[in-house]
Design a protein around this motif. Sequence first.
Motif, PDB file in Angstrom:
ATOM      1  N   ILE A 116     -48.259  16.426  20.304  1.00  0.00           N
ATOM      2  CA  ILE A 116     -47.267  15.611  19.591  1.00  0.00           C
ATOM      3  C   ILE A 116     -46.169  16.505  19.017  1.00  0.00           C
ATOM      4  O   ILE A 116     -44.980  16.192  19.111  1.00  0.00           O
ATOM      5  CB  ILE A 116     -47.953  14.806  18.455  1.00  0.00           C
ATOM      6  CG1 ILE A 116     -48.703  13.616  19.043  1.00  0.00           C
ATOM      7  CG2 ILE A 116     -46.944  14.339  17.426  1.00  0.00           C
ATOM      8  CD1 ILE A 116     -47.841  12.427  19.396  1.00  0.00           C
ATOM      9  N   LEU A 126     -39.982  10.452  16.389  1.00  0.00           N
ATOM     10  CA  LEU A 126     -40.939   9.579  15.704  1.00  0.00           C
ATOM     11  C   LEU A 126     -42.389   9.960  16.001  1.00  0.00           C
ATOM     12  O   LEU A 126     -43.303   9.355  15.475  1.00  0.00           O
ATOM     13  CB  LEU A 126     -40.719   8.127  16.125  1.00  0.00           C
ATOM     14  CG  LEU A 126     -39.519   7.431  15.505  1.00  0.00           C
ATOM     15  CD1 LEU A 126     -39.420   6.020  16.044  1.00  0.00           C
ATOM     16  CD2 LEU A 126     -39.637   7.408  13.987  1.00  0.00           C
ATOM     17  N   SER A 127     -42.572  10.964  16.834  1.00  0.00           N
ATOM     18  CA  SER A 127     -43.930  11.384  17.217  1.00  0.00           C
ATOM     19  C   SER A 127     -44.723  10.233  17.815  1.00  0.00           C
ATOM     20  O   SER A 127     -45.924  10.126  17.607  1.00  0.00           O
ATOM     21  CB  SER A 127     -44.707  11.929  16.017  1.00  0.00           C
ATOM     22  OG  SER A 127     -43.988  12.956  15.402  1.00  0.00           O
ATOM     23  N   ALA A 128     -44.060   9.350  18.520  1.00  0.00           N
ATOM     24  CA  ALA A 128     -44.743   8.183  19.071  1.00  0.00           C
ATOM     25  C   ALA A 128     -44.936   8.352  20.583  1.00  0.00           C
ATOM     26  O   ALA A 128     -44.366   9.236  21.213  1.00  0.00           O
ATOM     27  CB  ALA A 128     -43.936   6.927  18.772  1.00  0.00           C
ATOM     28  N   LEU A 129     -45.775   7.503  21.142  1.00  0.00           N
ATOM     29  CA  LEU A 129     -46.094   7.530  22.571  1.00  0.00           C
ATOM     30  C   LEU A 129     -45.887   6.137  23.177  1.00  0.00           C
ATOM     31  O   LEU A 129     -46.028   5.163  22.451  1.00  0.00           O
ATOM     32  CB  LEU A 129     -47.558   7.939  22.783  1.00  0.00           C
ATOM     33  CG  LEU A 129     -47.979   9.324  22.278  1.00  0.00           C
ATOM     34  CD1 LEU A 129     -49.476   9.508  22.500  1.00  0.00           C
ATOM     35  CD2 LEU A 129     -47.206  10.416  22.980  1.00  0.00           C
ATOM     36  N   PRO A 130     -45.614   6.024  24.491  1.00  0.00           N
ATOM     37  CA  PRO A 130     -45.405   7.112  25.431  1.00  0.00           C
ATOM     38  C   PRO A 130     -44.031   7.760  25.253  1.00  0.00           C
ATOM     39  O   PRO A 130     -43.089   7.102  24.842  1.00  0.00           O
ATOM     40  CB  PRO A 130     -45.470   6.395  26.787  1.00  0.00           C
ATOM     41  CG  PRO A 130     -44.978   5.011  26.506  1.00  0.00           C
ATOM     42  CD  PRO A 130     -45.464   4.694  25.118  1.00  0.00           C
ATOM     43  N   LEU A 146     -38.429   7.260  25.082  1.00  0.00           N
ATOM     44  CA  LEU A 146     -39.496   6.869  24.156  1.00  0.00           C
ATOM     45  C   LEU A 146     -39.846   5.417  24.441  1.00  0.00           C
ATOM     46  O   LEU A 146     -38.956   4.578  24.519  1.00  0.00           O
ATOM     47  CB  LEU A 146     -39.043   7.031  22.705  1.00  0.00           C
ATOM     48  CG  LEU A 146     -40.029   6.530  21.639  1.00  0.00           C
ATOM     49  CD1 LEU A 146     -41.331   7.310  21.673  1.00  0.00           C
ATOM     50  CD2 LEU A 146     -39.411   6.599  20.251  1.00  0.00           C
TER      51      LEU A 146
END
Lengths: 162, 165
Positions: A116, A126-130, A146
């Motif tokens: 991350i 935002l350190s989000a996935l995928p 993102l």
Amino acid sequence: MGAAAILALAGGMALAVWDRAPRDASALFSLSLPDTSGQRQSLSQWRGKVVVVNFWATWCAPCREEMPEFVRAQREFGPRGLQFVGIAVDEPDKVVQFAEELGLNYPALIGGYGAIELSKTLGNQLSALPFTIVIDRTGTIARTQLGPFKTDKLRSTIDNLL
Amino acid sequence: MRTRGRGIILHVLVVTALTLMASASAQVNPLAPEKAFRFSARALDPHTVEARFSIADGYYLYRDKLHFAVEPAASGLTVPSLPNGKIKEDQFFGRVETYRGNLIVTLQLQATPPGQRVVVQAESQGCADLGICYPPNIQRVTVALPAAGSAPTPIDEAPKKQWFK
């Protein structure tokens, strides 16, 4: 306000979003991560191809949902020089299980939660996935995404770079 | 006619520009996790803390990824069973439960002397309907427990995000 000014403004905004991510993928190519059999894989082995790096996890349902499309794209565009590489923010046993269920045809590297932080340096604020990065043959980041990659956008992006 | 034609072209350009702007802002639209899943806690009495998640519209938390802890550990925290969530069939994990809106959990602290300050820690993991998920996130709130017989304290908000364990 003139039409040209409006277009310039829209273009400027698009550019502002784009500019936050670095364009050089050297940091990625200097990495090596274990694959599902525990073998360390250096990302530099795929330099010169069109490389799509996808940060994902089994605990991320939207990630899993778009991966069958990645498998299809790898099968179809692989012979022309496309290489998908998955980096899992996850535990190895879950990754192995899901890769088998899906019939994953590209490497699933195990990044753990540290991945991350890596994705953050590549523009994933935002350190989000995928989170997905498309790198061209010269090692330049052509696109970051993102959230789910729309199929037509994915295919046209890849096709243009090959 | 010429003016009208230019007007239409301008209109098309404006709509195009607005569409481009909208798609540009869509890229930066998702909330930071501590805003999507706002954590707060307050003391209800010397031995009870009410922990609350205010979950933004379009976001949800997973029930089985929710964990509470209190420091000092000697406070004797007992976490009640969490409320039932909305059941969702997940292709990989099977039956999972999710929370939306407000989630309130009452924590009992058996061994805390009245008047002590405790740190309430909540670990959570959730996703947004627009198709992204956040990694497990830890938020902490300091709660001052009242002396016996006093009124509930105001709500304390989690001050800042803290990632991972």
